[in-house]
Structure formats: C-alpha cells, structure tokens
Motif scaffolding. Sequence first.
Motif, mmCIF file in Angstrom:
data_model
loop_
_atom_site.group_PDB
_atom_site.id
_atom_site.type_symbol
_atom_site.label_atom_id
_atom_site.label_comp_id
_atom_site.label_asym_id
_atom_site.label_seq_id
_atom_site.Cartn_x
_atom_site.Cartn_y
_atom_site.Cartn_z
ATOM 1 N N PRO A 254 0.826 -1.213 0.000
ATOM 2 C CA PRO A 254 0.000 0.000 0.000
ATOM 3 C C PRO A 254 0.860 1.262 0.000
ATOM 4 N N ASN A 255 0.435 2.246 -0.766
ATOM 5 C CA ASN A 255 1.120 3.533 -0.787
ATOM 6 C C ASN A 255 0.093 4.619 -1.117
ATOM 7 N N LYS A 256 0.576 5.859 -1.195
ATOM 8 C CA LYS A 256 -0.341 6.975 -1.447
ATOM 9 C C LYS A 256 -0.991 6.873 -2.828
ATOM 10 N N ALA B 169 -15.468 -0.726 -2.413
ATOM 11 C CA ALA B 169 -14.504 0.377 -2.503
ATOM 12 C C ALA B 169 -14.326 1.038 -1.139
ATOM 13 N N SER B 170 -15.410 1.204 -0.387
ATOM 14 C CA SER B 170 -15.294 1.778 0.962
ATOM 15 C C SER B 170 -14.489 0.863 1.875
ATOM 16 N N SER B 171 -14.705 -0.448 1.730
ATOM 17 C CA SER B 171 -13.933 -1.384 2.549
ATOM 18 C C SER B 171 -12.457 -1.376 2.157
ATOM 19 N N TYR C 280 -6.974 -0.345 3.523
ATOM 20 C CA TYR C 280 -5.729 0.407 3.340
ATOM 21 C C TYR C 280 -5.267 1.005 4.666
ATOM 22 N N MET C 281 -6.183 1.656 5.394
ATOM 23 C CA MET C 281 -5.810 2.270 6.675
ATOM 24 C C MET C 281 -5.363 1.207 7.665
ATOM 25 N N SER D 269 -1.646 0.879 9.121
ATOM 26 C CA SER D 269 -1.488 0.889 10.583
ATOM 27 C C SER D 269 -0.728 -0.342 11.059
ATOM 28 N N ASN D 270 -1.032 -1.515 10.471
ATOM 29 C CA ASN D 270 -0.312 -2.730 10.859
ATOM 30 C C ASN D 270 1.166 -2.645 10.491
ATOM 31 N N ARG D 271 1.442 -2.097 9.308
ATOM 32 C CA ARG D 271 2.847 -1.936 8.925
ATOM 33 C C ARG D 271 3.562 -0.974 9.865
#
Length: 377
Positions: free
Chosen positions: A214-216, A283-285, A290-291, A295-297
């Motif tokens: 995941p990235n921006k 898409a909302s999920s 992603y968040m 957060s886990n990373r």
Amino acid sequence: MSKRNKLNRRRNKILERKAGNKPGSLVIPPEAFAPRFFLMSFNEEMFEELELANYQELLQKVKERPDARHWIDIRGYADQTVLEMAMQDFGLHALQMEDVINDYQRPKVEEFGGNRLFIITRMLRWSPEFRTLDDVQLSLFTGPNYVLTLQSDYGDCLNPLRERIRAGKGVIRQRPAMYIAYAILDVVLDYYFPVMADIGIYIEELEQQVLREPNKSTLSQILDLKSELVKLRRITWPARDLMNELLRMDETTIPENLKVYFRDAYDHAVQLIDLVDSHRDMASSLVELYMSTVSNRMNEIMKVLTIISSIFIPLSFIVGLYGMNFAHEDPETGQVFPHSMPELYQPHSYPILLGLMAILILLQLYFFYKKGWFRSF
C-alpha cells in the motif's frame, strides 16, 4: 492534461453555456462533431441500410417508404440548421432539443405529442487505460413508424442490435417502432454489465495491491474509483426510474404485449443498482483495508524499533555508567578512593564488559523470542 481534467473542463463549459440562456436556445458546443446521417429501413419483406450525405436525403428516404419501420440515427451536433429542420419535420420541442445538445442529462422519459416518447439514456464504457468511466448521452424519439436517435459521438454500443436487424434474427423486423426503442434501451443496459465486471476486476486488483504494497498512489486510485462509482450510481438509479415510468404508461403508448420486454429491462436495471451498491461497499472497505494495512505496517515498524531500543537501553546505561571516569586515587596525594571505579584498572575489564554486554543481548533476544515477538516477522 489528464483525461479526467479534460472531462471536468468540458462539463464546466456546458454549465457556463447554459447559464442565462433563453429556454430552448440551441447553443452548439465548440467540440461538437459534424453530423453524419444513418438510416435503417425494414419490414417483414425488405431491409435497407444507408449512410446519407445530408439531412434532406435522409428525410426523403424516410418519406419514400411509409410502410417500413425506420431507425434514423444522427451522430454529431455541429450543424444547428440540421437540428432546427429535425425539430420542424419530426415535431420536436425546442426544450427537448436543448436537452439533446446539452448532453449531461440524467436518464429520463417524457411523453409528448399524443403517444410519442422522448427518452434520454447514457451509454457506458470503462477505460482500462485511465481507469475511468466514459458515458455518452443517447437521445431517442419515437414516432408511429420510426425511432430517431441523436448522439454527440460517432461510435456507440449499438452495433449488436444493428447486426440483428441486418441478419433478420428474432422478431425485430416484425415489431412496431416502440419495440425498436426497447431494443436500443436493452442493448445500452446490457453494456452496463461488462462495465460492472471490469470495475469488479479492478477492485480485486486494488485489494491485492493494498495487501501487497500500500502507498499513497493506491489510496488515490481507490478514491478515484469511489468517485467513478458515485457517477455510476447517478446513472443507474435514474435508468431504473426510466424503466419504471415506461411500465406505468398507458397501453395506447406502450402496448401490454411490449411491457413484458420493458419489465425484463427493469429487472436488469435493478440488478445493476445492486451491483453498483456492492461495488461501492467494496470500494469503501478498500479504504478501511488500506488504513488497517498501513497501521499494521506502522505497528511492525514500531515493534522493530522497540526491540532495538529495548536492547540498547541497558547497554547505553552500562556504557554511560563507565563513561563517567571517576578517579580511583588522587593523582597528587595518592589517596585511594574506595567507592570509585576499581574496574577501570583491571587488566581484562574491557573484554569482560563486552562479553557481559553480549550475554545481556542474548538474554534479551531469548526473552523476546519466548514472548513470541518474532513470530510476525
């Protein structure tokens, strides 16, 4: 300039053009294409398909065969004279033609001139290159023996229907003009399903990307997708309402034997709404996923830093303690201080201290291992 920015600029131009204009004024968009004229004339015994040079030839061909059904297809709005002649010859209102030209209307249906219909629908296409939803307005007028379609672009999704008419498959050549209108709406709706499938595949790709790295940029793609799904929802819900209004019309406008086909199209519209809502939830999920993944990373990074800090804090304490260098004896008087650091003068104090520090590190690592801190690495 990106395709999305160009689309937004085009929409803003349309809004600016509409502001303050007299109702029913025909203002041609500067990006409009020159009109092209297509005609399909057919009945049970004959079929003829033509691309004509001008509007007058088109109208003449229609008048020559009053016993046939005609699909009149005008693509491109650049010639205002053609639009004004079409209004006069087919009995169209200026407000209707204004809606045709300002081609960001929601799907709708209006009854006019007795049993005639004015229908607006939107043709969809998913762009795999830009990951955007392209939608083009298709305006449709019905008459006693014809269907008139107008669109801003030369390409559309109606070629499968044209092939069916050319081949004479099914009962389309035997049905009245209103059935042709249904067939056009049905093909437009059918093309929504491949769009939904492509969006579903794209959502799965984004999900794998979120889980993998995941990235921006990934978050930006997800937010863009949500925006496209909002636009898709603004199209599919009015499409269902359009079909519902057609089903509720009087039998003189839409015969009962044709309403069964419109009911089927209505069911397709309901299925599309369910798919859109499902894709929006997914898409909302993805945003939540992603968040959570980020957060886990971050927690894993903090865990590594915490372990490193936990190892070096006692080592730093030992090094700092023996770095104070309190003298063991007074260099002038030779007096011995019993509570100073005698270890500083031991012959093997340095390797002994390094060994004790190494043992301390190993004990800490063993403690962290027994606690299970390394299992998630």
